[in-house]
Design a protein around this motif. Structure first.
Motif, PDB file in Angstrom:
ATOM      1  N   SER A 148       4.724 -14.536   9.811  1.00 37.33           N
ATOM      2  CA  SER A 148       4.054 -15.429  10.751  1.00 37.33           C
ATOM      3  C   SER A 148       3.365 -14.596  11.814  1.00 37.33           C
ATOM      4  N   LEU A 149       2.379 -15.203  12.449  1.00 35.44           N
ATOM      5  CA  LEU A 149       1.551 -14.503  13.423  1.00 35.44           C
ATOM      6  C   LEU A 149       2.176 -14.599  14.803  1.00 35.44           C
ATOM      7  N   SER A 150       2.600 -13.473  15.368  1.00 35.20           N
ATOM      8  CA  SER A 150       3.143 -13.492  16.720  1.00 35.20           C
ATOM      9  C   SER A 150       2.018 -13.703  17.719  1.00 35.20           C
ATOM     10  N   PRO A 151       2.259 -14.493  18.764  1.00 29.85           N
ATOM     11  CA  PRO A 151       3.540 -15.123  19.128  1.00 29.85           C
ATOM     12  C   PRO A 151       3.649 -16.555  18.615  1.00 29.85           C
ATOM     13  N   THR A 152       2.956 -16.884  17.529  1.00 27.97           N
ATOM     14  CA  THR A 152       2.962 -18.241  16.987  1.00 27.97           C
ATOM     15  C   THR A 152       3.795 -18.304  15.714  1.00 27.97           C
ATOM     16  N   ASN A 153       3.887 -19.502  15.169  1.00 31.75           N
ATOM     17  CA  ASN A 153       4.530 -19.699  13.874  1.00 31.75           C
ATOM     18  C   ASN A 153       3.512 -19.961  12.772  1.00 31.75           C
ATOM     19  N   LEU A 154       2.256 -19.577  12.977  1.00 30.04           N
ATOM     20  CA  LEU A 154       1.251 -19.740  11.932  1.00 30.04           C
ATOM     21  C   LEU A 154       1.638 -18.903  10.723  1.00 30.04           C
ATOM     22  N   LEU A 155       1.577 -19.508   9.553  1.00 35.92           N
ATOM     23  CA  LEU A 155       2.046 -18.859   8.330  1.00 35.92           C
ATOM     24  C   LEU A 155       0.899 -18.286   7.512  1.00 35.92           C
ATOM     25  N   ILE A 156       1.212 -17.331   6.672  1.00 38.38           N
ATOM     26  CA  ILE A 156       0.202 -16.642   5.864  1.00 38.38           C
ATOM     27  C   ILE A 156      -0.493 -17.612   4.914  1.00 38.38           C
ATOM     28  N   SER A 157      -1.821 -17.536   4.900  1.00 39.07           N
ATOM     29  CA  SER A 157      -2.582 -18.282   3.893  1.00 39.07           C
ATOM     30  C   SER A 157      -3.344 -17.352   2.964  1.00 39.07           C
ATOM     31  N   GLY A 158      -3.346 -16.053   3.233  1.00 41.94           N
ATOM     32  CA  GLY A 158      -4.023 -15.119   2.339  1.00 41.94           C
ATOM     33  C   GLY A 158      -4.202 -13.748   2.941  1.00 41.94           C
ATOM     34  N   HIS A 159      -5.046 -12.956   2.281  1.00 37.95           N
ATOM     35  CA  HIS A 159      -5.302 -11.591   2.715  1.00 37.95           C
ATOM     36  C   HIS A 159      -6.791 -11.262   2.600  1.00 37.95           C
ATOM     37  N   HIS A 160      -7.220 -10.366   3.453  1.00 33.56           N
ATOM     38  CA  HIS A 160      -8.607  -9.897   3.475  1.00 33.56           C
ATOM     39  C   HIS A 160      -8.605  -8.386   3.267  1.00 33.56           C
ATOM     40  N   TYR A 161      -9.471  -7.912   2.387  1.00 33.02           N
ATOM     41  CA  TYR A 161      -9.582  -6.486   2.106  1.00 33.02           C
ATOM     42  C   TYR A 161     -10.959  -6.236   1.505  1.00 33.02           C
ATOM     43  N   PHE A 162     -11.273  -4.982   1.241  1.00 29.31           N
ATOM     44  CA  PHE A 162     -12.551  -4.623   0.629  1.00 29.31           C
ATOM     45  C   PHE A 162     -12.313  -4.093  -0.787  1.00 29.31           C
ATOM     46  N   GLN A 163     -13.040  -4.656  -1.762  1.00 30.45           N
ATOM     47  CA  GLN A 163     -12.979  -4.131  -3.127  1.00 30.45           C
ATOM     48  C   GLN A 163     -13.712  -2.801  -3.221  1.00 30.45           C
ATOM     49  N   ASN A 164     -14.775  -2.666  -2.436  1.00 29.62           N
ATOM     50  CA  ASN A 164     -15.531  -1.427  -2.302  1.00 29.62           C
ATOM     51  C   ASN A 164     -16.203  -1.474  -0.931  1.00 29.62           C
ATOM     52  N   LEU A 165     -17.066  -0.535  -0.631  1.00 29.26           N
ATOM     53  CA  LEU A 165     -17.637  -0.450   0.710  1.00 29.26           C
ATOM     54  C   LEU A 165     -18.505  -1.648   1.088  1.00 29.26           C
ATOM     55  N   THR A 166     -18.961  -2.404   0.098  1.00 31.21           N
ATOM     56  CA  THR A 166     -19.894  -3.504   0.394  1.00 31.21           C
ATOM     57  C   THR A 166     -19.370  -4.884   0.002  1.00 31.21           C
ATOM     58  N   THR A 167     -18.111  -4.976  -0.416  1.00 30.29           N
ATOM     59  CA  THR A 167     -17.604  -6.263  -0.908  1.00 30.29           C
ATOM     60  C   THR A 167     -16.346  -6.698  -0.170  1.00 30.29           C
ATOM     61  N   PRO A 168     -16.516  -7.348   0.993  1.00 28.70           N
ATOM     62  CA  PRO A 168     -15.347  -7.941   1.654  1.00 28.70           C
ATOM     63  C   PRO A 168     -14.794  -9.070   0.793  1.00 28.70           C
ATOM     64  N   GLY A 180      -8.255 -20.443  -2.886  1.00 28.64           N
ATOM     65  CA  GLY A 180      -9.323 -19.814  -3.635  1.00 28.64           C
ATOM     66  C   GLY A 180      -9.394 -18.319  -3.416  1.00 28.64           C
ATOM     67  N   PHE A 181     -10.337 -17.710  -4.119  1.00 28.78           N
ATOM     68  CA  PHE A 181     -10.559 -16.256  -4.072  1.00 28.78           C
ATOM     69  C   PHE A 181     -12.054 -16.044  -3.906  1.00 28.78           C
ATOM     70  N   ALA A 182     -12.445 -15.144  -2.987  1.00 31.87           N
ATOM     71  CA  ALA A 182     -13.876 -15.002  -2.712  1.00 31.87           C
ATOM     72  C   ALA A 182     -14.268 -13.563  -2.412  1.00 31.87           C
ATOM     73  N   PRO A 183     -14.849 -12.853  -3.407  1.00 33.27           N
ATOM     74  CA  PRO A 183     -15.551 -11.613  -3.090  1.00 33.27           C
ATOM     75  C   PRO A 183     -16.886 -11.996  -2.454  1.00 33.27           C
ATOM     76  N   CYS A 184     -17.292 -11.287  -1.414  1.00 29.40           N
ATOM     77  CA  CYS A 184     -18.458 -11.718  -0.639  1.00 29.40           C
ATOM     78  C   CYS A 184     -19.443 -10.580  -0.405  1.00 29.40           C
ATOM     79  N   SER A 185     -20.625 -10.957   0.038  1.00 31.27           N
ATOM     80  CA  SER A 185     -21.615 -10.012   0.541  1.00 31.27           C
ATOM     81  C   SER A 185     -22.097 -10.509   1.901  1.00 31.27           C
ATOM     82  N   LYS A 186     -22.520  -9.589   2.757  1.00 27.60           N
ATOM     83  CA  LYS A 186     -22.956  -9.968   4.098  1.00 27.60           C
ATOM     84  C   LYS A 186     -24.327 -10.618   4.043  1.00 27.60           C
ATOM     85  N   ASN A 187     -24.427 -11.767   4.675  1.00 26.88           N
ATOM     86  CA  ASN A 187     -25.689 -12.498   4.761  1.00 26.88           C
ATOM     87  C   ASN A 187     -26.368 -12.317   6.103  1.00 26.88           C
TER      88      ASN A 187
END
Length: 261
Positions: A148-168, A180-187
């Motif tokens: 959970s996110l301190s100092p709250t009780n908000l619970l995990i809904s997912g994770h953010h990472y980069f597959q490569n230098l240009t794909t958040p 859902g799952f979303a590889p993205c590009s910057k707009n």
């Protein structure tokens, strides 16, 4: 009695819990940091008090959630035909590298963050949501998978990472939620508004830019667009002088996920 019970339930997700990781080092000596936390808890207390006089509990209605807009140079709005699916607070690090040229700017090599479900907070208490990134930043990040996110009780809904230098990438398929799952590009990108947090306790180099991202091939859950807004911290120093070859800068932000209607 009834009103007190539902107010407690409605605000449970953002109420004070026993911190699972501590204030950032030296917090007690930094008035700016303690001021951020004091503002949050005062706001939370006022909402609990106001809720005691309400006849009905607030409803988690996503149609009422309004995404923050940068005042001077706003990001493009969500595309026509999209609706809000999820809102999360991301808490993690922006990652950088440096070469041998101390005068060069650090090079961004991605980010890593845990996403915490803030959807109902966005629709019922938007002012409280707006302070959460800076509040979360004031607690040291010791475990990117903190339940959970301190100092709250908000619970995990997912994770953010980069597959490569240009794909958040956003993975919101967890045991608790199937978003859902979303590889993205910057707009699009705009600077964080003036007055955005510098870093923990007001010490740092500013907040990372606000972004509009577009989901790419491989996205699931009808996810189409992702926004990073209301950022707190994350910027590196202007040059690599005195910096190691690789380093992290702690940050937090709101992430808004839009799907096909």
């Amino acid at each position: 009695m009834f009103s007190r019970l539902w107010v407690a339930a409605a605000l449970y997700a953002v109420a004070l819990s026993a911190p699972t990781y501590p204030y950032s080092t030296g917090a007690a000596e930094r008035s700016a940091e303690m001021g951020v936390l004091s503002e949050y808890f005062q706001m939370l207390a006022s909402k609990v008090q106001a809720g005691k006089n309400m006849a009905e509990a607030p409803v988690c209605d996503l149609s009422k959630a309004v995404m923050p807009v940068a005042s001077t140079t706003p990001l493009p709005p969500p595309s026509a035909g999209l609706t809000l699916k999820h809102v999360a607070i991301g808490r993690g690090t922006q990652n950088y590298t440096c070469g041998t040229d101390a005068s060069a700017a650090p090079f961004a090599v991605g980010a890593m963050a845990t996403l915490y479900n803030s959807t109902c907070v966005a629709s019922t208490y938007p002012d409280l949501l707006s302070v959460l990134p800076n509040v979360a930043l004031q607690f040291d990040l010791t475990d990117v998978n903190q339940a959970s996110l301190s100092p709250t009780n908000l619970l995990i809904s997912g994770h953010h990472y980069f597959q490569n230098l240009t794909t958040p990438t956003f993975n919101l398929d967890t045991a608790a939620m199937d978003i859902g799952f979303a590889p993205c590009s910057k707009n699009n990108s705009v600077p964080a508004p003036a007055g955005s947090p510098q870093g923990q306790g007001g010490v740092g180099h500013g907040s990372v830019a606000w972004l509009k991202l577009i989901a790419e091939d491989g996205a699931t859950g009808d996810l189409e667009e992702v926004y990073r807004v209301n950022t707190a911290g994350g910027n590196p120093p202007a040059t690599c002088a005195g910096m190691p070859a690789a380093f992290e800068v702690q940050y937090a932000a709101e992430y808004w996920f839009f799907k096909k209607a």
